[in-house]
Design a protein around this motif. Structure first.
Motif, PDB file in Angstrom:
ATOM      1  N   SER A 158      -4.735   8.787  11.945  1.00 57.33           N
ATOM      2  CA  SER A 158      -5.186   7.572  12.065  1.00 57.33           C
ATOM      3  C   SER A 158      -4.890   6.634  10.742  1.00 57.33           C
ATOM      4  O   SER A 158      -4.365   5.375  10.910  1.00 57.33           O
ATOM      5  CB  SER A 158      -6.329   7.421  12.487  1.00 57.33           C
ATOM      6  OG  SER A 158      -7.008   5.730  12.572  1.00 57.33           O
ATOM      7  N   LEU A 159      -5.240   6.958   9.622  1.00 59.09           N
ATOM      8  CA  LEU A 159      -5.232   6.513   8.602  1.00 59.09           C
ATOM      9  C   LEU A 159      -3.771   6.442   8.005  1.00 59.09           C
ATOM     10  O   LEU A 159      -3.263   5.081   7.684  1.00 59.09           O
ATOM     11  CB  LEU A 159      -6.001   7.174   7.091  1.00 59.09           C
ATOM     12  CG  LEU A 159      -5.933   6.535   5.876  1.00 59.09           C
ATOM     13  CD1 LEU A 159      -6.286   4.961   6.040  1.00 59.09           C
ATOM     14  CD2 LEU A 159      -6.577   7.482   4.923  1.00 59.09           C
ATOM     15  N   ILE A 160      -2.912   7.206   8.027  1.00 61.68           N
ATOM     16  CA  ILE A 160      -1.644   7.339   7.829  1.00 61.68           C
ATOM     17  C   ILE A 160      -0.826   6.253   8.877  1.00 61.68           C
ATOM     18  O   ILE A 160       0.066   5.379   8.342  1.00 61.68           O
ATOM     19  CB  ILE A 160      -0.967   8.825   7.869  1.00 61.68           C
ATOM     20  CG1 ILE A 160      -1.224   9.462   7.013  1.00 61.68           C
ATOM     21  CG2 ILE A 160       0.547   8.579   8.064  1.00 61.68           C
ATOM     22  CD1 ILE A 160      -0.795  10.919   7.172  1.00 61.68           C
ATOM     23  N   VAL A 195       0.825  -1.275  -0.093  1.00 56.86           N
ATOM     24  CA  VAL A 195       0.022   0.081   0.077  1.00 56.86           C
ATOM     25  C   VAL A 195       0.826   1.174  -0.008  1.00 56.86           C
ATOM     26  O   VAL A 195       1.805   1.398   0.770  1.00 56.86           O
ATOM     27  CB  VAL A 195      -0.883   0.055   1.350  1.00 56.86           C
ATOM     28  CG1 VAL A 195      -1.900   1.137   1.064  1.00 56.86           C
ATOM     29  CG2 VAL A 195      -1.744  -1.216   1.310  1.00 56.86           C
ATOM     30  N   TYR A 196       0.527   2.385  -0.905  1.00 58.38           N
ATOM     31  CA  TYR A 196       1.146   3.345  -0.866  1.00 58.38           C
ATOM     32  C   TYR A 196       0.068   4.560  -0.684  1.00 58.38           C
ATOM     33  O   TYR A 196      -1.083   4.448  -1.167  1.00 58.38           O
ATOM     34  CB  TYR A 196       1.969   3.677  -2.044  1.00 58.38           C
ATOM     35  CG  TYR A 196       3.278   2.968  -2.356  1.00 58.38           C
ATOM     36  CD1 TYR A 196       4.415   3.373  -1.890  1.00 58.38           C
ATOM     37  CD2 TYR A 196       3.041   1.516  -2.870  1.00 58.38           C
ATOM     38  CE1 TYR A 196       5.531   2.698  -2.021  1.00 58.38           C
ATOM     39  CE2 TYR A 196       4.274   1.065  -3.073  1.00 58.38           C
ATOM     40  CZ  TYR A 196       5.553   1.496  -2.733  1.00 58.38           C
ATOM     41  OH  TYR A 196       6.871   0.554  -2.723  1.00 58.38           O
ATOM     42  N   LEU A 197       0.411   5.482   0.175  1.00 58.05           N
ATOM     43  CA  LEU A 197      -0.460   6.970   0.259  1.00 58.05           C
ATOM     44  C   LEU A 197       0.533   7.975  -0.351  1.00 58.05           C
ATOM     45  O   LEU A 197       1.544   8.480   0.236  1.00 58.05           O
ATOM     46  CB  LEU A 197      -0.900   7.114   1.520  1.00 58.05           C
ATOM     47  CG  LEU A 197      -1.434   8.560   1.874  1.00 58.05           C
ATOM     48  CD1 LEU A 197      -3.015   8.782   0.963  1.00 58.05           C
ATOM     49  CD2 LEU A 197      -1.700   8.835   3.172  1.00 58.05           C
ATOM     50  N   LEU A 198       0.100   8.709  -1.303  1.00 53.61           N
ATOM     51  CA  LEU A 198       0.779   9.769  -1.960  1.00 53.61           C
ATOM     52  C   LEU A 198       0.178  10.875  -1.914  1.00 53.61           C
ATOM     53  O   LEU A 198      -0.915  11.143  -2.375  1.00 53.61           O
ATOM     54  CB  LEU A 198       1.215   9.494  -3.488  1.00 53.61           C
ATOM     55  CG  LEU A 198       1.751   8.371  -4.091  1.00 53.61           C
ATOM     56  CD1 LEU A 198       2.002   8.398  -5.423  1.00 53.61           C
ATOM     57  CD2 LEU A 198       3.394   8.043  -3.425  1.00 53.61           C
ATOM     58  N   TYR A 199       0.726  11.935  -1.057  1.00 56.03           N
ATOM     59  CA  TYR A 199       0.245  13.402  -0.659  1.00 56.03           C
ATOM     60  C   TYR A 199       1.038  14.265  -0.565  1.00 56.03           C
ATOM     61  O   TYR A 199       2.272  14.136  -0.685  1.00 56.03           O
ATOM     62  CB  TYR A 199      -0.867  13.059   0.718  1.00 56.03           C
ATOM     63  CG  TYR A 199       0.274  13.007   1.859  1.00 56.03           C
ATOM     64  CD1 TYR A 199       0.325  14.100   2.728  1.00 56.03           C
ATOM     65  CD2 TYR A 199       0.876  11.832   2.201  1.00 56.03           C
ATOM     66  CE1 TYR A 199       1.043  13.926   3.810  1.00 56.03           C
ATOM     67  CE2 TYR A 199       1.345  11.746   3.510  1.00 56.03           C
ATOM     68  CZ  TYR A 199       1.416  12.787   4.298  1.00 56.03           C
ATOM     69  OH  TYR A 199       2.314  12.910   5.605  1.00 56.03           O
ATOM     70  N   CYS A 203      -4.688  16.495   2.678  1.00 52.90           N
ATOM     71  CA  CYS A 203      -4.303  15.773   4.046  1.00 52.90           C
ATOM     72  C   CYS A 203      -3.470  16.599   4.966  1.00 52.90           C
ATOM     73  O   CYS A 203      -2.195  16.872   4.390  1.00 52.90           O
ATOM     74  CB  CYS A 203      -3.574  14.448   3.617  1.00 52.90           C
ATOM     75  SG  CYS A 203      -2.933  13.423   5.038  1.00 52.90           S
ATOM     76  N   ASN A 204      -4.067  16.799   6.095  1.00 52.37           N
ATOM     77  CA  ASN A 204      -3.146  17.546   6.871  1.00 52.37           C
ATOM     78  C   ASN A 204      -3.167  16.731   8.213  1.00 52.37           C
ATOM     79  O   ASN A 204      -3.805  16.967   9.325  1.00 52.37           O
ATOM     80  CB  ASN A 204      -3.608  18.812   7.542  1.00 52.37           C
ATOM     81  CG  ASN A 204      -2.734  19.833   8.129  1.00 52.37           C
ATOM     82  OD1 ASN A 204      -1.811  19.251   8.649  1.00 52.37           O
ATOM     83  ND2 ASN A 204      -2.836  20.997   7.814  1.00 52.37           N
ATOM     84  N   PRO A 205      -2.140  15.626   8.622  1.00 53.51           N
ATOM     85  CA  PRO A 205      -2.088  14.948   9.728  1.00 53.51           C
ATOM     86  C   PRO A 205      -2.015  15.807  11.025  1.00 53.51           C
ATOM     87  O   PRO A 205      -1.993  15.122  12.038  1.00 53.51           O
ATOM     88  CB  PRO A 205      -1.136  13.997   9.330  1.00 53.51           C
ATOM     89  CG  PRO A 205      -0.026  14.666   8.364  1.00 53.51           C
ATOM     90  CD  PRO A 205      -1.175  15.457   7.658  1.00 53.51           C
ATOM     91  N   LYS A 206      -1.228  16.895  10.748  1.00 56.01           N
ATOM     92  CA  LYS A 206      -1.117  17.673  12.148  1.00 56.01           C
ATOM     93  C   LYS A 206      -2.608  18.273  12.639  1.00 56.01           C
ATOM     94  O   LYS A 206      -2.603  18.361  13.969  1.00 56.01           O
ATOM     95  CB  LYS A 206      -0.216  18.877  11.760  1.00 56.01           C
ATOM     96  CG  LYS A 206       1.250  18.442  11.403  1.00 56.01           C
ATOM     97  CD  LYS A 206       2.289  19.728  11.156  1.00 56.01           C
ATOM     98  CE  LYS A 206       3.583  19.362  11.024  1.00 56.01           C
ATOM     99  NZ  LYS A 206       4.323  20.647  10.685  1.00 56.01           N
ATOM    100  N   LYS A 207      -3.448  18.386  11.784  1.00 55.38           N
ATOM    101  CA  LYS A 207      -4.704  18.987  12.120  1.00 55.38           C
ATOM    102  C   LYS A 207      -5.917  18.140  12.336  1.00 55.38           C
ATOM    103  O   LYS A 207      -6.967  18.126  12.846  1.00 55.38           O
ATOM    104  CB  LYS A 207      -5.136  20.396  11.309  1.00 55.38           C
ATOM    105  CG  LYS A 207      -4.140  21.353  11.256  1.00 55.38           C
ATOM    106  CD  LYS A 207      -4.672  22.366  10.410  1.00 55.38           C
ATOM    107  CE  LYS A 207      -3.721  23.665  10.876  1.00 55.38           C
ATOM    108  NZ  LYS A 207      -4.294  25.018   9.813  1.00 55.38           N
TER     109      LYS A 207
END
Length: 342
Positions: free
Chosen positions: A132-134, A21-25, A122-126
């Motif tokens: 969670s997904l990351i 699996v890859y997440l490109l953001y 996608c803003n994981p900091k906020k």
């Protein structure tokens, strides 16, 4: 596996040792599409795309379709590939969240799932949902944040790209192209194509760039900001006329003008505190736009900190008028320019 960078991603593609699996953001659209295509080319044998490659846009599909596609066995190959574009963790329903979580706990090694974010941010900091997904994807695959490159990287890439087109570009002129057209790779590539097509071959000059390249709104308004700083009212109104004739919205013009003044204020505060303007890049998002800090430090040297605070108040009042009254936008901007020069 934790989030990886561009270097590690290139290495995986070269060796063919791909994750499930890859997440490109991130901010850089061209890089996300580039590496998505590279991953697809490595995961799917040439000529077998019709059987072993599926692409979905989240707004047009369902989680069941995505899960079925990922779990389907490849045809006459070791693996297949599924590309899911613009999955939005913020809007996932509970049922879809549960299905995705189950898939990510034990993804099949017969498929490479690429989640690419084009329009979705996608803003994981906020966002706890994105964090969670990351975390889930990192436990079984790789997340890759592809943001705009810094000035040095962009300059080097543009010089290399110009050579491939039969032209030469010095780092100094490459930096000028970035300052004029922004740090988006797709835009820069298009502008470089136009310049190279015009001159055919030989060295690209600033004059060549000025003839065909289209300045960004940000670049034009920063020129306006510098004209205001130098109290060049003729040039300031000329730039404003050009922007309005190009149908730029007054609110957008004022927004960038505010950014320029904030740059000046930050640079001045840094100078008064004994620091360098470039150090601000560590605390604020100036990646690929470090030149703004250098320009601000140069222009702020002859400005008074109290006057800069007054200018921020003037800009705030202009923003309030543009958004909360029926006063003509041109009139508000013209009055603001005069006030800033007072």
């Amino acid at each position: 596996m934790p989030g990886i960078g561009e270097v590690e991603l290139k290495k995986q593609i070269q060796t063919g040792e791909l994750a499930s699996v890859y997440l490109l953001y991130g901010d850089e659209q061209m890089l996300k599409k580039h590496y998505s295509q590279k991953l697809v080319s490595k995961a799917v044998a040439k000529g077998m795309e019709q059987f072993n490659l599926m692409q979905f846009y989240w707004k047009d599909t369902s989680m069941d379709e995505v899960v079925d596609a990922v779990e389907t066995l490849p045809v006459m190959a070791e693996r297949r590939c599924v590309v899911l574009i613009d999955l939005d963790a913020e809007s996932l329903k509970a049922a879809d969240q549960e299905k995705l979580t189950k898939l990510l706990k034990d993804p099949p090694d017969t498929c490479v799932l690429i989640v690419r974010l084009d329009a979705v941010q996608c803003n994981p900091k906020k966002s706890a949902k994105w964090r969670s997904l990351i975390k889930k994807i990192d436990s079984v695959g790789c997340t890759v944040q592809l943001d705009h490159r810094d000035m040095a990287s962009l300059s080097k890439l543009l010089c290399s790209s110009a050579l491939k087109r039969g032209c030469t570009l010095t780092p100094h002129v490459a930096r000028y192209l970035v300052e004029l057209c922004g740090n988006d790779l797709q835009v820069l590539s298009g502008e470089l194509d136009k310049v190279c097509s015009m001159i055919g071959e030989g060295e690209i000059t600033r004059k060549d760039i000025d003839m065909v390249a289209v300045p960004t709104l940000e670049s034009s308004v920063f020129d306006l900001s510098r004209a205001i700083t130098k109290r060049d009212i003729s040039k300031a109104f000329s730039i404003l006329d050009t922007l309005l004739n190009q149908k730029e919205e007054p609110v957008a013009i004022l927004s960038v003008l505010c950014m320029g003044t904030v740059d000046l204020y930050r640079a001045k505060v840094a100078s008064l505190g004994g620091g360098r303007a470039e150090d601000l890049a560590k605390d604020f998002n100036y990646r690929g736009k470090e030149f703004r800090l250098r320009n601000a430090a140069r222009d702020a040297a002859r400005l008074d900190i109290d006057r800069l605070r007054e200018q921020l108040d003037i800009l705030y009042e202009a923003d309030r008028k543009l958004k909360g009254s029926r006063v003509d936008g041109r009139v508000v901007l013209e009055q603001t320019i005069v006030q800033l020069m007072a």
